[in-house]
Scaffold this motif. Structure first.
Motif, PDB file in Angstrom:
ATOM      1  N   LEU A 180       0.828  -1.206   0.000  1.00 39.04           N
ATOM      2  CA  LEU A 180       0.000   0.000   0.000  1.00 39.04           C
ATOM      3  C   LEU A 180       0.862   1.255   0.000  1.00 39.04           C
ATOM      4  O   LEU A 180       0.585   2.207  -0.732  1.00 39.04           O
ATOM      5  N   ARG A 181       1.934   1.259   0.778  1.00 43.13           N
ATOM      6  CA  ARG A 181       2.822   2.432   0.840  1.00 43.13           C
ATOM      7  C   ARG A 181       3.453   2.743  -0.517  1.00 43.13           C
ATOM      8  O   ARG A 181       3.726   3.890  -0.817  1.00 43.13           O
ATOM      9  N   ARG A 182       3.674   1.706  -1.303  1.00 44.52           N
ATOM     10  CA  ARG A 182       4.259   1.923  -2.631  1.00 44.52           C
ATOM     11  C   ARG A 182       3.238   2.448  -3.626  1.00 44.52           C
ATOM     12  O   ARG A 182       3.572   3.288  -4.451  1.00 44.52           O
ATOM     13  N   GLY A 205     -17.379   4.003   8.605  1.00 41.60           N
ATOM     14  CA  GLY A 205     -16.531   5.071   8.091  1.00 41.60           C
ATOM     15  C   GLY A 205     -15.145   5.169   8.701  1.00 41.60           C
ATOM     16  O   GLY A 205     -14.471   6.180   8.521  1.00 41.60           O
ATOM     17  N   PHE A 206     -14.697   4.130   9.398  1.00 35.84           N
ATOM     18  CA  PHE A 206     -13.330   4.148   9.931  1.00 35.84           C
ATOM     19  C   PHE A 206     -12.312   4.036   8.794  1.00 35.84           C
ATOM     20  O   PHE A 206     -11.209   4.545   8.894  1.00 35.84           O
ATOM     21  N   ILE A 207     -12.707   3.314   7.735  1.00 36.88           N
ATOM     22  CA  ILE A 207     -11.869   3.211   6.540  1.00 36.88           C
ATOM     23  C   ILE A 207     -12.719   3.558   5.320  1.00 36.88           C
ATOM     24  O   ILE A 207     -13.938   3.363   5.328  1.00 36.88           O
ATOM     25  N   ASP A 208     -12.061   4.083   4.279  1.00 33.59           N
ATOM     26  CA  ASP A 208     -12.748   4.396   3.028  1.00 33.59           C
ATOM     27  C   ASP A 208     -12.791   3.198   2.098  1.00 33.59           C
ATOM     28  O   ASP A 208     -13.720   3.053   1.296  1.00 33.59           O
ATOM     29  N   ALA A 209     -11.759   2.368   2.168  1.00 31.36           N
ATOM     30  CA  ALA A 209     -11.645   1.218   1.276  1.00 31.36           C
ATOM     31  C   ALA A 209     -10.731   0.188   1.922  1.00 31.36           C
ATOM     32  O   ALA A 209     -10.030   0.474   2.895  1.00 31.36           O
ATOM     33  N   MET A 210     -10.745  -0.999   1.351  1.00 33.46           N
ATOM     34  CA  MET A 210      -9.901  -2.106   1.792  1.00 33.46           C
ATOM     35  C   MET A 210      -8.951  -2.440   0.658  1.00 33.46           C
ATOM     36  O   MET A 210      -9.379  -2.604  -0.479  1.00 33.46           O
ATOM     37  N   PHE A 211      -7.640  -2.545   0.933  1.00 29.42           N
ATOM     38  CA  PHE A 211      -6.631  -2.908  -0.062  1.00 29.42           C
ATOM     39  C   PHE A 211      -6.378  -4.400   0.039  1.00 29.42           C
ATOM     40  O   PHE A 211      -6.046  -4.905   1.121  1.00 29.42           O
ATOM     41  N   TRP A 212      -6.536  -5.116  -1.097  1.00 27.06           N
ATOM     42  CA  TRP A 212      -6.411  -6.562  -1.061  1.00 27.06           C
ATOM     43  C   TRP A 212      -6.041  -7.080  -2.433  1.00 27.06           C
ATOM     44  O   TRP A 212      -5.809  -6.304  -3.349  1.00 27.06           O
ATOM     45  N   THR A 213      -6.033  -8.387  -2.582  1.00 28.47           N
ATOM     46  CA  THR A 213      -5.795  -8.970  -3.901  1.00 28.47           C
ATOM     47  C   THR A 213      -7.128  -9.213  -4.597  1.00 28.47           C
ATOM     48  O   THR A 213      -8.179  -9.293  -3.957  1.00 28.47           O
TER      49      THR A 213
END
Length: 168
Positions: free
Chosen positions: A80-82, A105-113
């Protein structure tokens, strides 16, 4: 089951020989682990609420936003940092938390495969998976083993090659 943060030490101390769970190859820098050849290359995606999907169509805009809060599991924060360097990371301990974190609303989206995103959205129809092609990069998944288990790694690589030839 195993605890991801203790995976390297669990392998080193012979609690088990292999973790039968997809682990990112970027985690290879974690002490006491090694990996056979990866068995899956998969695009990175965002899982977003269906009613907000239009906000997430332009990946270049997302890369510039310092207000975006993205949920990550395990070592996905390194990737995610990249790809979204200005986003705020929100570490998620358990998959069961994702729905609540997105809904409240704690997160806007989830980063995954991609595969994990599709699977999650099939069981959670209020969310969609957004695929960005080459811009968001790929993740490479493999089975972690003890760092110095070279014979076992050789065996696993041969087994994975056979499985690939028969359609694994």
């Amino acid at each position: 089951p195993f605890i991801y943060s203790e995976l390297g030490e669990s392998l080193r101390s012979n609690l088990f020989d292999i973790a039968m769970s997809p682990v990112l190859l970027s985690e290879a820098t974690v002490a006491n682990m090694n990996f056979p050849h990866y068995y899956l290359s998969t695009p990175n995606v965002l899982i977003v609420p269906r009613n907000r999907k239009d906000e997430f169509t332009n990946f270049y805009h997302l890369q510039e936003s310092p207000y975006l809060v993205i949920g990550v599991l395990g070592h996905y924060q390194e990737i995610l940092r990249r790809v979204l360097p200005k986003a705020k990371e929100f570490s998620i301990e358990n998959i069961e938390e994702i729905d609540t974190l997105l809904t409240e609303g704690f997160i806007d989206a989830m980063f995954w495969t991609y595969e994990q995103g599709i699977d999650y959205c099939l069981t959670h129809p209020d969310y969609v998976t957004i695929k960005y092609g080459d811009i968001s990069g790929d993740s490479f998944l493999a089975f972690p083993v003890k760092f110095d288990a070279f014979a076992f790694i050789f065996f696993l690589n041969r087994w994975l090659t056979i499985q690939e030839h028969i359609g694994f």
